[in-house]
Design an enzyme around this catalytic site. Structure first.
Site, short mmCIF file in Angstrom:
data_model
loop_
_atom_site.label_atom_id
_atom_site.label_comp_id
_atom_site.label_asym_id
_atom_site.label_seq_id
_atom_site.Cartn_x
_atom_site.Cartn_y
_atom_site.Cartn_z
N LEU A 163 0.81 -1.05 0.10
CA LEU A 163 -0.05 0.09 -0.02
C LEU A 163 1.00 1.39 0.12
O LEU A 163 1.82 1.37 0.81
CB LEU A 163 -0.91 0.16 1.20
CG LEU A 163 -1.83 -1.33 1.50
CD1 LEU A 163 -2.51 -1.08 2.76
CD2 LEU A 163 -2.57 -1.59 0.40
N LYS A 164 0.51 2.18 -1.09
CA LYS A 164 1.29 3.39 -0.84
C LYS A 164 0.54 4.41 0.31
O LYS A 164 -0.54 4.21 0.70
CB LYS A 164 1.17 4.20 -2.07
CG LYS A 164 1.77 3.76 -3.48
CD LYS A 164 3.09 3.53 -3.27
CE LYS A 164 3.92 3.28 -4.49
NZ LYS A 164 5.40 3.22 -4.58
N ASP A 190 4.70 1.59 1.34
CA ASP A 190 5.60 2.30 0.71
C ASP A 190 5.17 3.80 0.88
O ASP A 190 4.41 4.30 0.39
CB ASP A 190 5.97 2.01 -0.67
CG ASP A 190 6.83 2.63 -1.39
OD1 ASP A 190 7.78 3.27 -0.85
OD2 ASP A 190 7.11 2.18 -2.51
N ASN A 192 7.56 6.28 -0.01
CA ASN A 192 8.10 7.13 -1.23
C ASN A 192 8.79 8.58 -0.59
O ASN A 192 8.34 9.57 -0.99
CB ASN A 192 7.27 7.44 -2.36
CG ASN A 192 7.02 6.24 -3.15
OD1 ASN A 192 5.88 5.63 -3.05
ND2 ASN A 192 8.10 5.68 -3.85
N ASP A 240 14.28 1.82 -0.91
CA ASP A 240 14.18 2.05 -2.39
C ASP A 240 15.12 3.24 -2.90
O ASP A 240 16.32 3.11 -3.44
CB ASP A 240 12.61 2.19 -2.86
CG ASP A 240 12.25 2.44 -4.43
OD1 ASP A 240 13.23 2.71 -5.08
OD2 ASP A 240 11.12 2.74 -4.62
N LYS A 264 15.86 -2.25 -8.03
CA LYS A 264 15.48 -1.53 -9.52
C LYS A 264 16.77 -1.64 -10.45
O LYS A 264 17.76 -0.81 -10.04
CB LYS A 264 14.94 -0.13 -9.32
CG LYS A 264 13.36 -0.52 -8.57
CD LYS A 264 12.78 1.07 -8.38
CE LYS A 264 11.40 0.92 -7.74
NZ LYS A 264 10.70 2.17 -7.48
O1 OSB Z 1 8.33 3.55 -5.01
O2 OSB Z 1 8.42 1.45 -6.00
C1 OSB Z 1 8.06 2.68 -5.92
C2 OSB Z 1 6.13 3.21 -9.32
C3 OSB Z 1 6.57 4.54 -9.67
C4 OSB Z 1 7.90 4.82 -8.97
C5 OSB Z 1 7.94 4.50 -7.77
C6 OSB Z 1 7.56 3.01 -7.30
C7 OSB Z 1 6.51 2.62 -8.02
C8 OSB Z 1 5.80 1.44 -7.68
C9 OSB Z 1 4.95 0.75 -8.74
O3 OSB Z 1 5.45 1.41 -6.51
C10 OSB Z 1 5.87 -0.59 -8.76
C11 OSB Z 1 5.18 -1.17 -10.10
O4 OSB Z 1 4.20 -1.83 -10.17
O5 OSB Z 1 5.78 -1.09 -11.30
MG MG Z 2 9.21 2.39 -3.62
#
Ligand code: OSB
Ligand code: MG
Length: 369
Positions: A163-164, A190, A192, A240, A264
């Protein structure tokens, strides 16, 4: 391989649903693809930049400019180059990791196609399918909509839900999801980078929900604050945005700031850097998983190959094509019992479908030696 041309190809891809994180909302991707045409094969790489510099300092128009003006000219001037040498050929350009990763991936794909070997097996893959999780954006309709979206993904078979969260949308949605779907659902959050150290009392309350991890609560360079939070939080911290290289990852682990790693390819500067970071995680006993940047099938194929390595022990954000696109650029990745199959064709194992590409291509620059 002798490179004849490098092409910067742009395609317009509308998402099936807007994706909102604490840093902004994405409705579509204006995807930058790199095509390398060599003397005996061609290859494709996807640049994972968003349209605006909101996740990191990179963005798609900037990546296209640095590829055109700095990265591709260096590669073309270097003559015969193998993928493992790309890092040093491009090393005099600082940063721009997603742009570098796209170019390296295209060359790697071409090389492996010429050799008839597939990406995953070439790097020691230990599985032919990978468990799929799903990253759920902050919904316009709040908690009720979130519960519907999560219910849909669990019905589809996803094995982990992320969940964001952001300040104002954290404890309540997490509690609601736990209450509705129970303790057995693998759940994570997450942020961010949306929190600061003085939000620690709020973040500590997340410990009540048995989350697999809290991803990137603080800004990328706030390494010691992540370590301070780790001292008081039972839930593991996953990084991340902070993990921009194998060295940065090793340092974050040493600092006590990174208990789980999100790998990533773009953020780390290439597939080879991602494999090296995976190796750091294995050596240090840190569980890893493969994140996503809303890739098309091109980038997804590389993500899934990475996820097939032994040290990737948790389900990732590598979801099926239909979670993002009505029509993917490649043969779609399909969820089978909560897993995606690892492509086993030569190179990344997929390529743009010519009729789809023709329909959605918005521009192409051809660069020659
Ligand atoms: O923080 O993981 C992240 C998408 C864009 C930028 C950052 C993130 C994300 C996602 C989506 O969480 C991941 C996906 O389904 O590709
Ligand atoms: Mg992330």
């Amino acid at each position: 391989m002798r490179i004849e041309t490098v092409e910067l190809v742009r395609v317009a891809m509308p998402l099936v649903a807007p994706f909102r994180t604490s840093f902004g909302v994405q409705h579509s991707r204006d995807v930058l693809l790199v095509r390398v045409v060599g003397d005996d094969a061609e290859g494709w790489g996807e640049c994972t930049t968003p349209d605006a510099p909101i996740y990191s300092s990179e963005y798609t128009d900037g990546a296209a400019a640095v590829l055109r003006d700095h990265l591709v000219p260096r590669l073309l001037a270097a003559g015969e180059v193998a993928a493992p040498e790309v890092g040093s050929v491009l090393g005099s350009v600082r940063g721009h990791r997603m742009a570098k990763a796209a170019l390296e991936l295209a060359l790697l794909d071409a090389e492996l196609r010429a050799a008839g070997s597939d990406l995953a097996a070439s790097f020691g893959a230990v599985r032919d399918r990978v468990p799929a999780g799903v990253s759920v954006g902050i919904p316009e309709g709040g908690v009720p909509e979130l519960l519907d979206v999560v219910a849909g993904h669990l019905d589809e078979g996803y094995l982990r839900v992320k969940l964001k969260i952001e300040p104002g949308f954290d404890l309540e949605p997490v509690a609601a999801v736990r209450e509705r779907f129970g303790e057995t659902v693998a759940l994570s959050v997450d942020a961010n980078t949306a929190y600061r150290l003085d939000d620690t009392p709020q973040l500590v309350q997340l410990d009540a929900f048995e989350l697999s991890y809290v991803e990137q609560p603080f800004p990328p360079d706030h390494l010691m604050d992540h370590a301070r939070l780790a001292d008081v939080l039972t839930t593991p911290i996953c990084l991340d945005e902070s993990l921009v290289s194998p060295t940065a990852t090793a340092d974050a682990i040493t600092a006590g700031a990174c208990e789980i790693a999100n790998l990533k390819i773009g953020r780390l500067g290439g597939f080879l850097a991602a494999v090296a970071t995976h190796d750091v995680c294995v050596e240090r006993g840190v569980p890893a998983w493969v994140g996503g940047m809303l890739e098309t099938g091109i980038g997804r194929a590389a993500n899934v190959a990475l996820a097939a390595l032994a040290g990737v022990t948790l389900p990732g954000d590598t979801s099926a094509s239909d979670r993002y696109w009505a029509t993917d650029l490649t043969e779609p990745f399909v969820l089978r019992g909560g897993h995606l199959l690892v492509p086993d064709g030569a190179g990344i194992g997929v390529a743009p479908l010519p009729d789809v590409l023709a329909e959605i291509e918005t521009g192409r620059e051809v660069l020659r030696a």
